[in-house]
Design a protein around this motif. Structure first.
Motif, PDB file in Angstrom:
ATOM      1  N   ASP A 504       0.530  -1.179   0.064  1.00 34.92           N
ATOM      2  CA  ASP A 504       0.012  -0.071  -0.012  1.00 34.92           C
ATOM      3  C   ASP A 504       0.934   1.433  -0.128  1.00 34.92           C
ATOM      4  O   ASP A 504       0.422   2.191  -0.583  1.00 34.92           O
ATOM      5  CB  ASP A 504      -0.851  -0.073   1.312  1.00 34.92           C
ATOM      6  CG  ASP A 504      -2.024  -0.870   0.973  1.00 34.92           C
ATOM      7  OD1 ASP A 504      -2.169  -1.727   0.004  1.00 34.92           O
ATOM      8  OD2 ASP A 504      -3.047  -1.006   2.065  1.00 34.92           O
ATOM      9  N   ALA A 505       1.933   1.132   0.601  1.00 36.31           N
ATOM     10  CA  ALA A 505       2.985   2.390   0.731  1.00 36.31           C
ATOM     11  C   ALA A 505       3.365   2.857  -0.510  1.00 36.31           C
ATOM     12  O   ALA A 505       3.521   4.109  -0.836  1.00 36.31           O
ATOM     13  CB  ALA A 505       3.971   2.172   1.690  1.00 36.31           C
ATOM     14  N   ILE A 506       3.425   1.764  -1.493  1.00 39.00           N
ATOM     15  CA  ILE A 506       3.915   2.519  -2.929  1.00 39.00           C
ATOM     16  C   ILE A 506       2.906   2.405  -3.885  1.00 39.00           C
ATOM     17  O   ILE A 506       2.952   2.507  -5.112  1.00 39.00           O
ATOM     18  CB  ILE A 506       5.149   1.261  -3.255  1.00 39.00           C
ATOM     19  CG1 ILE A 506       4.509  -0.148  -3.335  1.00 39.00           C
ATOM     20  CG2 ILE A 506       6.454   1.564  -2.513  1.00 39.00           C
ATOM     21  CD1 ILE A 506       5.725  -1.032  -4.091  1.00 39.00           C
ATOM     22  N   ASN A 507       1.730   2.023  -3.509  1.00 31.63           N
ATOM     23  CA  ASN A 507       0.541   1.876  -4.396  1.00 31.63           C
ATOM     24  C   ASN A 507       0.747   1.026  -5.625  1.00 31.63           C
ATOM     25  O   ASN A 507       0.685   1.764  -6.862  1.00 31.63           O
ATOM     26  CB  ASN A 507       0.221   3.253  -4.950  1.00 31.63           C
ATOM     27  CG  ASN A 507      -0.560   4.404  -3.575  1.00 31.63           C
ATOM     28  OD1 ASN A 507      -1.474   3.462  -3.012  1.00 31.63           O
ATOM     29  ND2 ASN A 507      -0.248   5.503  -3.741  1.00 31.63           N
ATOM     30  N   LEU A 508       1.301   0.131  -5.436  1.00 26.72           N
ATOM     31  CA  LEU A 508       1.663  -1.131  -6.513  1.00 26.72           C
ATOM     32  C   LEU A 508       0.320  -1.169  -7.404  1.00 26.72           C
ATOM     33  O   LEU A 508      -0.836  -1.356  -7.083  1.00 26.72           O
ATOM     34  CB  LEU A 508       2.107  -2.219  -6.000  1.00 26.72           C
ATOM     35  CG  LEU A 508       2.383  -3.493  -6.913  1.00 26.72           C
ATOM     36  CD1 LEU A 508       3.581  -3.027  -7.744  1.00 26.72           C
ATOM     37  CD2 LEU A 508       2.569  -4.877  -6.249  1.00 26.72           C
ATOM     38  N   SER A 509       0.431  -0.831  -8.730  1.00 31.43           N
ATOM     39  CA  SER A 509      -0.614  -1.046  -9.720  1.00 31.43           C
ATOM     40  C   SER A 509      -0.057  -1.329 -11.111  1.00 31.43           C
ATOM     41  O   SER A 509       1.182  -1.643 -11.197  1.00 31.43           O
ATOM     42  CB  SER A 509      -1.158   0.458  -9.861  1.00 31.43           C
ATOM     43  OG  SER A 509      -0.340   1.366 -10.072  1.00 31.43           O
ATOM     44  N   TYR A 510      -0.854  -1.355 -12.140  1.00 32.67           N
ATOM     45  CA  TYR A 510      -0.494  -1.859 -13.221  1.00 32.67           C
ATOM     46  C   TYR A 510      -1.156  -0.736 -14.481  1.00 32.67           C
ATOM     47  O   TYR A 510      -2.320  -0.032 -14.356  1.00 32.67           O
ATOM     48  CB  TYR A 510      -0.720  -3.105 -13.832  1.00 32.67           C
ATOM     49  CG  TYR A 510       0.155  -3.709 -14.619  1.00 32.67           C
ATOM     50  CD1 TYR A 510       1.043  -4.682 -13.862  1.00 32.67           C
ATOM     51  CD2 TYR A 510       0.357  -3.758 -15.845  1.00 32.67           C
ATOM     52  CE1 TYR A 510       2.168  -5.225 -14.516  1.00 32.67           C
ATOM     53  CE2 TYR A 510       1.494  -4.423 -16.402  1.00 32.67           C
ATOM     54  CZ  TYR A 510       2.291  -5.209 -15.704  1.00 32.67           C
ATOM     55  OH  TYR A 510       3.466  -5.756 -16.578  1.00 32.67           O
ATOM     56  N   GLY A 511      -0.098  -0.280 -15.302  1.00 32.52           N
ATOM     57  CA  GLY A 511      -0.396   0.714 -16.360  1.00 32.52           C
ATOM     58  C   GLY A 511      -0.913  -0.026 -17.558  1.00 32.52           C
ATOM     59  O   GLY A 511      -1.484  -1.141 -17.558  1.00 32.52           O
ATOM     60  N   LEU A 512      -0.255   0.390 -18.660  1.00 28.88           N
ATOM     61  CA  LEU A 512      -0.762  -0.239 -19.987  1.00 28.88           C
ATOM     62  C   LEU A 512       0.737  -0.898 -20.537  1.00 28.88           C
ATOM     63  O   LEU A 512       1.591  -0.178 -20.895  1.00 28.88           O
ATOM     64  CB  LEU A 512      -1.013   0.890 -20.917  1.00 28.88           C
ATOM     65  CG  LEU A 512      -2.423   1.301 -20.639  1.00 28.88           C
ATOM     66  CD1 LEU A 512      -2.696   2.428 -21.873  1.00 28.88           C
ATOM     67  CD2 LEU A 512      -3.593   0.416 -20.370  1.00 28.88           C
ATOM     68  N   GLY A 513       0.816  -2.229 -19.975  1.00 29.65           N
ATOM     69  CA  GLY A 513       1.814  -2.940 -20.448  1.00 29.65           C
ATOM     70  C   GLY A 513       3.176  -2.839 -19.266  1.00 29.65           C
ATOM     71  O   GLY A 513       4.218  -3.406 -19.656  1.00 29.65           O
ATOM     72  N   TRP A 514       3.030  -2.017 -18.420  1.00 33.51           N
ATOM     73  CA  TRP A 514       4.211  -1.600 -17.290  1.00 33.51           C
ATOM     74  C   TRP A 514       3.651  -1.627 -16.004  1.00 33.51           C
ATOM     75  O   TRP A 514       2.506  -1.260 -15.901  1.00 33.51           O
ATOM     76  CB  TRP A 514       4.747  -0.153 -17.525  1.00 33.51           C
ATOM     77  CG  TRP A 514       5.504  -0.279 -18.925  1.00 33.51           C
ATOM     78  CD1 TRP A 514       4.787   0.145 -20.204  1.00 33.51           C
ATOM     79  CD2 TRP A 514       6.842  -0.023 -19.185  1.00 33.51           C
ATOM     80  NE1 TRP A 514       5.803   0.069 -21.205  1.00 33.51           N
ATOM     81  CE2 TRP A 514       6.836   0.235 -20.477  1.00 33.51           C
ATOM     82  CE3 TRP A 514       8.101   0.032 -18.297  1.00 33.51           C
ATOM     83  CZ2 TRP A 514       8.303   0.532 -21.189  1.00 33.51           C
ATOM     84  CZ3 TRP A 514       9.422   0.178 -19.100  1.00 33.51           C
ATOM     85  CH2 TRP A 514       9.522   0.344 -20.321  1.00 33.51           C
ATOM     86  N   GLY A 515       4.315  -2.316 -15.095  1.00 36.32           N
ATOM     87  CA  GLY A 515       3.912  -2.244 -13.605  1.00 36.32           C
ATOM     88  C   GLY A 515       4.318  -0.912 -13.174  1.00 36.32           C
ATOM     89  O   GLY A 515       5.267  -0.262 -13.676  1.00 36.32           O
ATOM     90  N   LEU A 516       3.567  -0.232 -12.245  1.00 33.84           N
ATOM     91  CA  LEU A 516       4.018   0.918 -11.562  1.00 33.84           C
ATOM     92  C   LEU A 516       3.809   0.917 -10.030  1.00 33.84           C
ATOM     93  O   LEU A 516       3.180   0.316  -9.441  1.00 33.84           O
ATOM     94  CB  LEU A 516       2.730   2.184 -12.140  1.00 33.84           C
ATOM     95  CG  LEU A 516       2.556   2.164 -13.700  1.00 33.84           C
ATOM     96  CD1 LEU A 516       1.453   3.099 -13.781  1.00 33.84           C
ATOM     97  CD2 LEU A 516       3.635   2.592 -14.140  1.00 33.84           C
ATOM     98  N   PHE A 517       4.802   1.813  -9.433  1.00 32.37           N
ATOM     99  CA  PHE A 517       4.883   2.014  -8.193  1.00 32.37           C
ATOM    100  C   PHE A 517       4.967   3.610  -7.746  1.00 32.37           C
ATOM    101  O   PHE A 517       5.922   4.119  -8.591  1.00 32.37           O
ATOM    102  CB  PHE A 517       5.725   0.976  -7.565  1.00 32.37           C
ATOM    103  CG  PHE A 517       7.136   0.958  -7.736  1.00 32.37           C
ATOM    104  CD1 PHE A 517       7.946   1.934  -7.257  1.00 32.37           C
ATOM    105  CD2 PHE A 517       7.608   0.022  -8.759  1.00 32.37           C
ATOM    106  CE1 PHE A 517       9.444   1.804  -7.392  1.00 32.37           C
ATOM    107  CE2 PHE A 517       8.836  -0.041  -8.825  1.00 32.37           C
ATOM    108  CZ  PHE A 517       9.647   0.838  -8.329  1.00 32.37           C
ATOM    109  N   GLU A 518       4.881   3.877  -6.717  1.00 35.32           N
ATOM    110  CA  GLU A 518       5.193   5.332  -6.232  1.00 35.32           C
ATOM    111  C   GLU A 518       6.213   5.497  -5.282  1.00 35.32           C
ATOM    112  O   GLU A 518       6.388   4.500  -4.366  1.00 35.32           O
ATOM    113  CB  GLU A 518       4.003   6.021  -5.512  1.00 35.32           C
ATOM    114  CG  GLU A 518       2.831   5.947  -6.536  1.00 35.32           C
ATOM    115  CD  GLU A 518       1.598   6.956  -5.907  1.00 35.32           C
ATOM    116  OE1 GLU A 518       1.507   7.214  -4.549  1.00 35.32           O
ATOM    117  OE2 GLU A 518       0.498   6.761  -6.416  1.00 35.32           O
TER     118      GLU A 518
END
Length: 586
Positions: A504-518
């Motif tokens: 949760d601290a890095i807001n792990l998510s997925y974009g379009l073709g790439w994984g994302l984190f903050e």
């Protein structure tokens, strides 16, 4: 020359050889649509495209493209101003007083004789002044009195002469540089002696400046690590963890500033791995495919949110398979969920398809949950999107990738299929014990998984990503916008179905073709790759211009990723536990 002249020449030469537009396309990898537009005079093609067409037709470029006065252009004040004005940057950037006009002179000297003459004078003067500055610095230390005045006078004199020449060039297109030694003489700019002198001067200047920034790699927190220290650390990691081959590229300022390979492409014969060695890219393929898809979205071929099957004249399961397995959608005949699937869902891994159909007990393809409702990594989802695009455009994935991605950014040794030219220098995958996996050379092109590339080529791709090339800024923003929040404990396996708050601290998510984190330094965009004997990871931080590419041809590769990320770029945010990058010493 006018487009119509090129069009007529191309039609004449093509018909003279007896080639159809399709024949010429196959020989050049230039799209049939592009050839058609050239022959209609509707486009002005890149010179490289014309060279490809000429080579296939076995004619000279001049037979297609007649240049008018190719060496001489009308005099333009902007180039003279740049030649005479850019040396001022040397006040803040060491050696740029010589390097900038030198690069401009090399580029423009054949376009107009005045550029050649003025460029030589500027460079001669700036080299002379730089040497004089170094000598005056020595004199400042060794000669009392006179040394001080000499040292204090060089920079003002250089600046005054430079400014006066800028004014003179604007008014009379003439220049005067007193005290300049003629390092470059008329007719000598191609001589190896002169170029050698310039290179010697350049190297001497770099050593003299002893710039720490050129030796250090900037990390996310603002700290640095020297190149030698990083190289030593990587060598220690690869030895301790028994990583048989490794390539590492590090990006600072949106550009690769560190590129090095370690170990072997074939551990058995001790053949070294290089940055031009072909490596199986595994799921690094998906990042390239995502950018290709966004390019086609920009061209209006598809929309991200339109159900994909609506683009076809009949149901996807009614098409006769053209490949060994991946375009066989007969299993979907009774499926009521797949018609909801969009391109956005395919790129964000929310289609509901499994990763691959052969992971299912009955090895059949099915949608396992409501499309768009949650994240589940799926190669099948991207294959579905690929097949739809191929049917819409009547073009195969490889042709599209070459046209839109590989050729525009110089990925000369990359493809979604195996080419015989790769046989000269390719890497085997290695097991944890160093045994070789057989090399797959018969893969049919698949967007999520069959990329063959090199460390050098994929580095160019990531540079293009950081520099926002290939697609528009708005498309890059869409590609890196979170589409689905990821709450699973692991990416794969039984724990992929169990939720957690660990990320949760890095807001792990997925974009379009790439994984994302903050992170405190902006978002990170990551793409990994994993196959038998090949383990890769790339993560970039576009808001800082930093990133890293790690490519390993060893099943032990992922065991050093966590420590390597922390040491190289200060990345302590990559969700290594979620990725299952368990350190070798744990």
């Amino acid at each position: 020359m006018e487009n119509n002249t090129l069009a007529k020449n191309l039609i004449y030469q093509r018909k003279l050889k007896g080639y159809s537009q399709e024949d010429l396309s196959e020989k050049t990898n230039v799209a049939v649509r592009t050839i058609q537009r050239i022959e209609k005079g509707n486009t002005k093609p890149h010179l490289q495209t014309i060279k490809l067409l000429a080579a296939a037709l076995e004619i000279k470029v001049e037979d297609l493209l007649v240049l008018e006065n190719p060496k001489i252009e009308n005099l333009q004040k902007k180039w003279l101003l740049l030649l005479h004005g850019t040396p001022i940057l040397g006040l803040v950037l060491p050696l740029c007083n010589v390097l900038f006009p030198l690069f401009l002179w090399i580029h423009k000297r054949e376009d107009n004789p005045i550029y050649d003459a003025h460029g030589r004078r500027v460079i001669n003067f700036q080299i002379t002044m730089t040497i004089l500055f170094l000598l005056s610095f020595i004199a400042l230390i060794t000669v009392e009195g006179l040394g001080f005045f000499l040292f204090m006078g060089v920079i003002p004199y250089t600046l005054i002469v430079t400014i006066l020449n800028i004014v003179t060039v604007l008014n009379a297109k003439k220049c005067y540089y007193p005290l300049a030694f003629p390092f470059l003489k008329k007719g000598m700019h191609e001589s190896s002696k002169t170029i050698g002198l310039l290179l010697t001067f350049f190297i001497f200047g770099l050593i003299g400046c002893n710039s720490k920034s050129s030796q250090n790699i900037s990390q996310l927190p603002g700290t640095t690590i020297t190149r030698d220290s990083l190289t030593a650390k990587i060598e220690q990691l690869t030895t301790d963890a028994q990583v048989h081959g490794l390539a590492v590229s590090i990006f600072n300022g949106n550009t690769a500033t560190y590129q090095k390979t370690f170990g072997y492409r074939d551990y058995k014969t001790k053949m070294p791995l290089t940055d031009s060695t072909n490596m199986y890219g595994a799921s690094l393929s998906k990042a390239v495919f995502a950018v290709l898809t966004m390019k086609l979205v920009e061209e209006g071929i598809i929309d991200l949110d339109t159900p994909l099957e609506s683009y076809l004249p009949k149901k996807i399961y009614e098409y006769e398979p053209m490949t060994r397995w991946h375009d066989d959608f007969s299993d979907l005949a009774a499926d009521t969920l797949y018609p909801k699937i969009t391109a956005r869902m395919c790129l964000a891994h929310t289609t509901g398809f499994p990763n691959w159909r052969w992971f299912e007990e009955d090895r059949k393809l099915r949608v396992k949950f409501e499309p768009g409702s949650r994240y589940q990594y799926s190669g099948e989802g991207m294959v579905y999107l690929q097949v739809i695009l191929e049917k819409i455009l009547s073009k195969d994935l490889e042709s599209l990738a070459q046209e839109y991605i590989f050729k525009p950014i110089g990925m000369e040794n990359s493809g979604y299929q195996w080419y015989t030219r790769f046989e000269k220098d390719f890497a085997y995958g290695h097991s944890t014990k160093g045994q070789l996996y057989p090399k797959d050379t018969d893969n049919e092109p698949r967007g999520p998984s069959t990329l063959e590339t090199t460390a050098r080529d994929y580095t160019r791709f990531l540079e293009a990503v950081l520099q926002e090339k290939l697609i528009s800024k708005s498309s890059w923003a869409a590609l890196f916008r979170p589409q689905i929040r990821i709450r699973s404990t692991k990416q794969f396996g039984p724990l992929s179905k169990k939720d957690t708050t660990l990320y949760d601290a890095i807001n792990l998510s997925y974009g379009l073709g790439w994984g994302l984190f903050e992170t405190p330094y902006g978002f990170g965009a990551f793409k990994e790759g994993h196959g038998d004997g090949f383990q890769h990871y790339s993560v970039i931080f576009p808001q800082t211009g930093k990133g890293i590419l790690i490519m390993a041809n060893s099943d032990n590769g992922e065991s050093i990723f966590k420590e390597l990320l922390e040491v190289a770029i200060g990345d302590t945010y990559t969700p290594w536990e979620w990725e299952n990058y368990i350190p070798y010493n744990q």
